[in-house]
Design a protein around this motif. Structure first.
Motif, mmCIF file in Angstrom:
data_model
loop_
_atom_site.group_PDB
_atom_site.id
_atom_site.type_symbol
_atom_site.label_atom_id
_atom_site.label_comp_id
_atom_site.label_asym_id
_atom_site.label_seq_id
_atom_site.Cartn_x
_atom_site.Cartn_y
_atom_site.Cartn_z
ATOM 1 N N MET A 78 -4.497 -25.238 5.395
ATOM 2 C CA MET A 78 -3.469 -23.890 5.473
ATOM 3 C C MET A 78 -3.503 -23.603 3.951
ATOM 4 N N VAL A 79 -3.905 -24.136 2.985
ATOM 5 C CA VAL A 79 -3.803 -23.618 1.472
ATOM 6 C C VAL A 79 -5.264 -22.598 1.495
ATOM 7 N N LEU A 80 -6.470 -23.171 2.222
ATOM 8 C CA LEU A 80 -7.480 -22.437 2.147
ATOM 9 C C LEU A 80 -7.373 -21.264 3.040
ATOM 10 N N ILE A 81 -6.663 -21.460 4.192
ATOM 11 C CA ILE A 81 -6.546 -20.000 5.051
ATOM 12 C C ILE A 81 -5.533 -19.225 4.067
ATOM 13 N N TYR A 82 -4.482 -19.495 3.524
ATOM 14 C CA TYR A 82 -3.550 -18.651 2.740
ATOM 15 C C TYR A 82 -4.395 -17.989 1.677
ATOM 16 N N LYS A 83 -4.968 -18.783 1.037
ATOM 17 C CA LYS A 83 -5.897 -18.300 -0.019
ATOM 18 C C LYS A 83 -6.886 -17.109 0.338
ATOM 19 N N ASN A 84 -7.555 -17.410 1.340
ATOM 20 C CA ASN A 84 -8.472 -16.359 1.919
ATOM 21 C C ASN A 84 -7.823 -15.165 2.295
ATOM 22 N N SER A 85 -6.822 -15.401 2.963
ATOM 23 C CA SER A 85 -6.005 -14.203 3.390
ATOM 24 C C SER A 85 -5.677 -13.466 2.390
ATOM 25 N N PHE A 86 -5.087 -14.068 1.261
ATOM 26 C CA PHE A 86 -4.576 -13.285 0.128
ATOM 27 C C PHE A 86 -5.786 -12.587 -0.470
ATOM 28 N N PHE A 87 -6.746 -13.155 -0.894
ATOM 29 C CA PHE A 87 -7.778 -12.533 -1.403
ATOM 30 C C PHE A 87 -8.521 -11.284 -0.655
ATOM 31 N N THR A 88 -8.478 -11.486 0.566
ATOM 32 C CA THR A 88 -9.357 -10.710 1.534
ATOM 33 C C THR A 88 -8.240 -9.437 1.400
ATOM 34 N N ASN A 89 -6.865 -9.531 1.638
ATOM 35 C CA ASN A 89 -6.071 -8.349 1.685
ATOM 36 C C ASN A 89 -5.987 -7.735 0.101
ATOM 37 N N PHE A 90 -6.101 -8.576 -0.967
ATOM 38 C CA PHE A 90 -6.200 -8.038 -2.319
ATOM 39 C C PHE A 90 -7.594 -7.058 -2.351
ATOM 40 N N SER A 91 -8.569 -7.629 -1.836
ATOM 41 C CA SER A 91 -9.806 -6.967 -1.890
ATOM 42 C C SER A 91 -9.717 -5.596 -1.133
ATOM 43 N N GLU A 92 -9.292 -5.805 0.052
ATOM 44 C CA GLU A 92 -9.201 -4.395 0.690
ATOM 45 C C GLU A 92 -8.289 -3.525 0.021
ATOM 46 N N LYS A 93 -7.126 -3.678 -0.509
ATOM 47 C CA LYS A 93 -6.450 -2.827 -1.500
ATOM 48 C C LYS A 93 -7.001 -2.381 -2.577
ATOM 49 N N ARG A 94 -7.760 -3.111 -3.205
ATOM 50 C CA ARG A 94 -8.479 -2.663 -4.349
ATOM 51 C C ARG A 94 -9.514 -1.738 -3.991
ATOM 52 N N ASN A 95 -10.372 -1.901 -2.760
ATOM 53 C CA ASN A 95 -11.167 -1.096 -2.309
ATOM 54 C C ASN A 95 -10.809 0.344 -1.851
ATOM 55 N N ILE A 96 -9.508 0.508 -1.270
ATOM 56 C CA ILE A 96 -8.856 1.581 -1.050
ATOM 57 C C ILE A 96 -8.450 2.304 -2.291
ATOM 58 N N ILE A 97 -8.253 1.640 -3.320
ATOM 59 C CA ILE A 97 -7.659 2.310 -4.433
ATOM 60 C C ILE A 97 -8.962 2.939 -5.121
ATOM 61 N N LYS A 98 -10.094 2.192 -5.210
ATOM 62 C CA LYS A 98 -11.398 2.776 -5.534
ATOM 63 C C LYS A 98 -11.912 3.986 -4.699
ATOM 64 N N THR A 99 -11.800 3.932 -3.538
ATOM 65 C CA THR A 99 -12.094 4.873 -2.651
ATOM 66 C C THR A 99 -11.536 6.258 -3.155
ATOM 67 N N LEU A 100 -10.143 6.004 -3.285
ATOM 68 C CA LEU A 100 -9.140 7.323 -3.760
ATOM 69 C C LEU A 100 -9.529 7.802 -5.032
ATOM 70 N N ILE A 101 -10.043 6.883 -5.966
ATOM 71 C CA ILE A 101 -10.436 7.396 -7.245
ATOM 72 C C ILE A 101 -11.778 8.198 -7.254
ATOM 73 N N SER A 102 -12.542 7.700 -6.146
ATOM 74 C CA SER A 102 -13.861 8.370 -6.002
ATOM 75 C C SER A 102 -13.592 9.694 -5.592
ATOM 76 N N LYS A 103 -12.541 9.879 -4.672
ATOM 77 C CA LYS A 103 -12.207 11.189 -3.761
ATOM 78 C C LYS A 103 -11.754 12.009 -4.889
ATOM 79 N N LEU A 104 -10.842 11.640 -5.797
ATOM 80 C CA LEU A 104 -10.313 12.261 -6.704
ATOM 81 C C LEU A 104 -11.485 12.982 -7.741
ATOM 82 N N ASN A 105 -12.427 11.940 -8.098
ATOM 83 C CA ASN A 105 -13.558 12.354 -8.946
ATOM 84 C C ASN A 105 -14.275 13.458 -8.186
ATOM 85 N N ALA A 106 -14.473 13.489 -6.869
ATOM 86 C CA ALA A 106 -15.389 14.162 -6.119
ATOM 87 C C ALA A 106 -14.790 15.692 -6.037
ATOM 88 N N PHE A 107 -13.465 15.703 -6.039
ATOM 89 C CA PHE A 107 -12.692 16.769 -5.942
ATOM 90 C C PHE A 107 -12.583 17.604 -7.439
#
Length: 452
Positions: free
Chosen positions: A372-401
């Motif tokens: 349960m601990v492992l599943i929760y940690k994996n779920s947390f870090f996966t969600n965190f990584s996705e949010k970070r990638n989304i933010i990086k994408t937004l930053i790249s788009k802003l730089n592109a424009f």
């Protein structure tokens, strides 16, 4: 027989002696005198070349003669009605006892010989139509190649060069040197004009300035030449006459396409449009700089707005990180609480089931808990990584424009009259401006090729 009175009387003279003595007295007393009057009769003996005429005023008249060796120096033959001034001697024709004035010099009253010649030639050429405005050529508004006929050593050519270098620096001056004073000056001026005409066949000359500083009527007389007037009239290149000062008028002025009061005025007239052109360039530069600064200011404000959005994204990211830390702390706390609860239950089970072996069940529960601990940690870090990638994408788009980011990658922005080329109608000769990351380049379109 002579009486006593006759013996004491003066000697009796013969007619010849009387005329001879009268001649000697007249020539002695009236030597080298000046006389003024109007010609009432005039005879020019072609065979001998002598002039015989009568000079009169309102009360009297006198017979005059001017021999060929004296009148051959004059440019004009007097006419009946001319007001003249004579210099000479009173003499007496002994054979007839008639005295006359022997003229050695003749001037026209109020004008002089040169002015008389000037007026005669002016009337002649006027009747032929050489001064008609309809025959005068148009002076180019922005001449680039100017021919000048003048003395190479005088201040006139230097004044013309100085004015054109200051007001029309792109123009070229070609000097065709010539005398501008003296008996042979008109022939040299004609040759100088012919040299410029020949030069025009290889290097186009837009106009010619005939220039000389001020002077007396005698000094400027070469510019009253009939040959020179007809040469100017026959040229296809426009001519500006810049002879003498403002009050000086010559035949050259009248037959030329334009008269300038002075040589400096001629240079200023032909450089006026050049000067206006450079003024317009300065205005265009000033307006272009203002437009560029305004455009840069707009881009800067746009960049600031995007930067504010980016800062808001950063703020949301910080809030997400704080929330994640809170969840992790809560999870750790709950995990500890849960573990403590399980340990408490385990202790109860151990106490209650002393006779039973609890290790297998406890091991199974520990394994479940770890999963349960492992599943929760994996779920947390996966969600965190996705949010970070989304933010990086937004930053790249802003730089592109960002406009500056686009320019930094080697792209440029080209405009015509502050409008993008897509919305402009381009023609040859248009001025366009190209913006790179660090420079602004002004260009002129020399060719347009469509791409299929």
């Amino acid at each position: 027989m002579l009486n006593k009175e006759q013996k004491n009387s003066p000697a009796i003279l013969s007619v010849s002696q009387l005329n001879k003595n009268a001649k000697l007295s007249l020539e002695k007393k009236f030597n080298n005198v000046w006389v003024k009057g109007e010609i009432s009769e005039f005879t020019n003996y072609k065979q001998s070349g002598h002039w015989y005429f009568t000079l009169k005023d309102e009360n009297a008249s006198i017979n005059c003669v001017m021999f060929k060796f004296k009148n051959s120096y004059l440019k004009n033959i007097p006419e009946i009605g001319d007001e003249i001034i004579l210099k000479g001697n009173i003499s007496l024709f002994e054979a007839q006892g008639r005295f006359q004035f022997i003229a050695e010099a003749l001037e026209y009253s109020g004008e002089g010989d040169l002015l008389k010649a000037y007026e005669n030639l002016k009337k002649k050429l006027l009747l032929e139509g050489l001064f008609e405005e309809s025959f005068k050529k148009v002076i180019p508004s922005k001449p680039m190649h100017i021919g000048v006929v003048s003395s190479p050593s005088g201040a006139v050519i230097q004044d013309i060069r100085n004015i054109l270098e200051r007001r029309a620096p792109l123009s070229k001056v070609t000097l065709s040197p010539s005398l501008v004073q003296g008996e042979k000056a008109d022939d040299q001026i004609i040759k100088a004009l012919e040299m410029l005409t020949t030069f025009n066949e290889s290097y186009k000359i837009d106009l010619i300035i005939i220039a000389r500083g001020g002077g007396s009527l005698e000094d400027l007389w070469c510019f009253n030449s009939e040959k020179l007037a007809r040469k100017i009239y026959s040229l296809e290149i426009p001519i500006i006459s810049a002879i003498g000062h403002e009050t000086d008028f010559t035949i050259c002025d009248l037959v030329s396409d334009l008269r300038a009061p002075t040589p400096s005025s001629a240079a200023e007239i032909i450089s006026q449009e050049h000067s206006n052109f450079f003024d317009r360039l300065i205005d265009l530069k000033r307006n272009g700089l203002f437009s560029l600064q305004k455009n840069f200011s707009n881009k800067k404000n746009f960049l600031k707005q995007n930067l504010n959005i980016f800062n808001k994204v950063d703020l949301n990211l910080d809030q997400k990180s704080l929330r994640l830390d809170e969840n992790q702390n809560r999870f750790t706390y709950l995990q500890k609480e849960n573990l403590n609860s399980k340990n408490l239950l385990l202790s109860k089970f151990i106490l209650n089931l002393k006779d039973k072996n609890p290790f297998s069940k406890l091991s199974s529960q520990k394994a479940d808990l770890s999963n349960m601990v492992l599943i929760y940690k994996n779920s947390f870090f996966t969600n965190f990584s996705e949010k970070r990638n989304i933010i990086k994408t937004l930053i790249s788009k802003l730089n592109a424009f960002s406009p500056l980011a686009v320019l930094s990658r080697g792209y440029t922005v080209t405009t015509k009259n502050d409008e993008l080329l897509e919305s402009s109608i381009l023609t040859k000769g248009d001025e366009i401006k190209t913006r790179t990351e660090k420079t602004i380049i002004s260009s002129e379109i020399i060719d347009i090729n469509e791409i299929d």
